[in-house]
Write an enzyme that holds these catalytic residues in place. Structure first.
Site, PDB file in Angstrom:
ATOM      1  N   CYS A 215      44.913  36.103  45.409  1.00 26.97           N
ATOM      2  CA  CYS A 215      43.943  36.793  45.023  1.00 26.97           C
ATOM      3  C   CYS A 215      43.031  35.776  43.983  1.00 26.97           C
ATOM      4  O   CYS A 215      43.699  34.566  43.537  1.00 26.97           O
ATOM      5  CB  CYS A 215      44.453  37.786  43.959  1.00 26.97           C
TER       6      CYS A 215
ATOM      7  N   ASP B 211      42.385  36.114  41.232  1.00 23.32           N
ATOM      8  CA  ASP B 211      42.839  36.475  39.780  1.00 23.32           C
ATOM      9  C   ASP B 211      43.336  35.439  38.891  1.00 23.32           C
ATOM     10  O   ASP B 211      44.092  34.594  39.430  1.00 23.32           O
ATOM     11  CB  ASP B 211      44.233  37.490  39.553  1.00 23.32           C
TER      12      ASP B 211
ATOM     13  N   ARG C  76      45.334  34.874  36.483  1.00 22.57           N
ATOM     14  CA  ARG C  76      46.738  34.859  36.092  1.00 22.57           C
ATOM     15  C   ARG C  76      47.465  34.217  37.292  1.00 22.57           C
ATOM     16  O   ARG C  76      48.745  34.070  36.853  1.00 22.57           O
ATOM     17  CB  ARG C  76      47.245  36.042  35.682  1.00 22.57           C
TER      18      ARG C  76
ATOM     19  N   HIS D  39      49.853  39.943  44.058  1.00 21.53           N
ATOM     20  CA  HIS D  39      50.472  39.842  42.685  1.00 21.53           C
ATOM     21  C   HIS D  39      50.602  41.119  42.001  1.00 21.53           C
ATOM     22  O   HIS D  39      49.804  42.162  42.377  1.00 21.53           O
ATOM     23  CB  HIS D  39      49.704  38.822  41.993  1.00 21.53           C
TER      24      HIS D  39
ATOM     25  N   CYS E 236      47.362  43.732  40.357  1.00 20.79           N
ATOM     26  CA  CYS E 236      46.256  43.446  40.910  1.00 20.79           C
ATOM     27  C   CYS E 236      45.005  44.308  40.568  1.00 20.79           C
ATOM     28  O   CYS E 236      45.023  45.475  41.054  1.00 20.79           O
ATOM     29  CB  CYS E 236      46.302  43.066  42.376  1.00 20.79           C
TER      30      CYS E 236
HETATM   31 ZN   LIG Z   1      44.567  40.689  42.275  1.00 22.55          ZN
END
Ligand SMILES: [Zn+2]
Length: 200
Positions: free
Chosen positions: A39, A41, A43, A98, A101
């Protein structure tokens, strides 16, 4: 931007000199072992999670780690997959979901995406993932969807001709992972990727 500029200065001052030999080698060599799909993302940091050096991971990041099933036509995700598998010859592909999400949360909790049409359209690539969580208890929906989405996206991945060819030749192995942000753990999912014959 100030933080980023300071980061670049620190990289050039402290990090680059310590790995100068590696960067000299990488200047003319690009042979990553692994295609890592995760992803977007902020993090989720593939190189940090796997403690990989520059040059080791070929990374594709999309919202929700979604990989559209193959269709002919211009497609940046498909082109990157083909490059990693057919040109660079990676031996492993990791599909990494993850915890927490945002994309999976929006789907599981049926958020109103009418003001975000591009996101709504993109998340249609998780329709099969969503179909796999029917009947789950509400409290677990996001976690289960994250896992099922990894499995569903691996199936999508196998529809890409370069991946199907590599699977037939047994030159590539697919892996499904889920990274848990609060604990730092990585769970490897038991995956049964459809054979290219079935996926065709
Ligand atoms: Zn995600």
């Amino acid at each position: 931007m100030q933080d980023l500029s300071e980061g670049v200065a620190q990289f050039q001052r402290d990090v680059y000199p310590a790995k100068a030999g590696l960067f000299t080698h990488l200047a003319t060599n690009h042979r990553p072992s692994t295609l890592f799909i995760s992803c977007s993302d902020a993090r989720v940091v593939p190189e940090l999670i796997t403690q990989s050096e520059p040059g080791e991971l070929f990374v594709i990041r999309t919202a929700g780690n979604l990989v559209p099933a193959y269709t002919p036509g211009p497609d940046g995700v498909a082109a990157s997959i083909e490059y990693a598998v057919s040109v660079l010859g990676v031996s492993d592909i990791v599909m990494c979901g993850h915890s927490a999400c945002g994309a999976m949360t929006a789907l599981a909790e049926q958020h109103d995406l009418s003001g975000a049409p591009a996101i709504a359209d993109w998340l249609r690539h998780a329709d099969a993932s969503l179909a796999r969580i029917a009947g789950e208890s509400r409290a677990q929906e996001v976690d289960v969807l994250v896992r099922e989405n990894v499995i569903a996206q691996l199936a999508n991945l196998a529809t890409h001709p370069s991946v199907a060819r590599a699977l037939t030749a047994k030159s590539v192995t697919l892996h499904g992972w889920v990274y848990d942000i609060p604990s730092g753990t990585v769970t490897e999912l038991r995956t049964s990727v459809p054979s290219p014959a079935l996926a065709a």
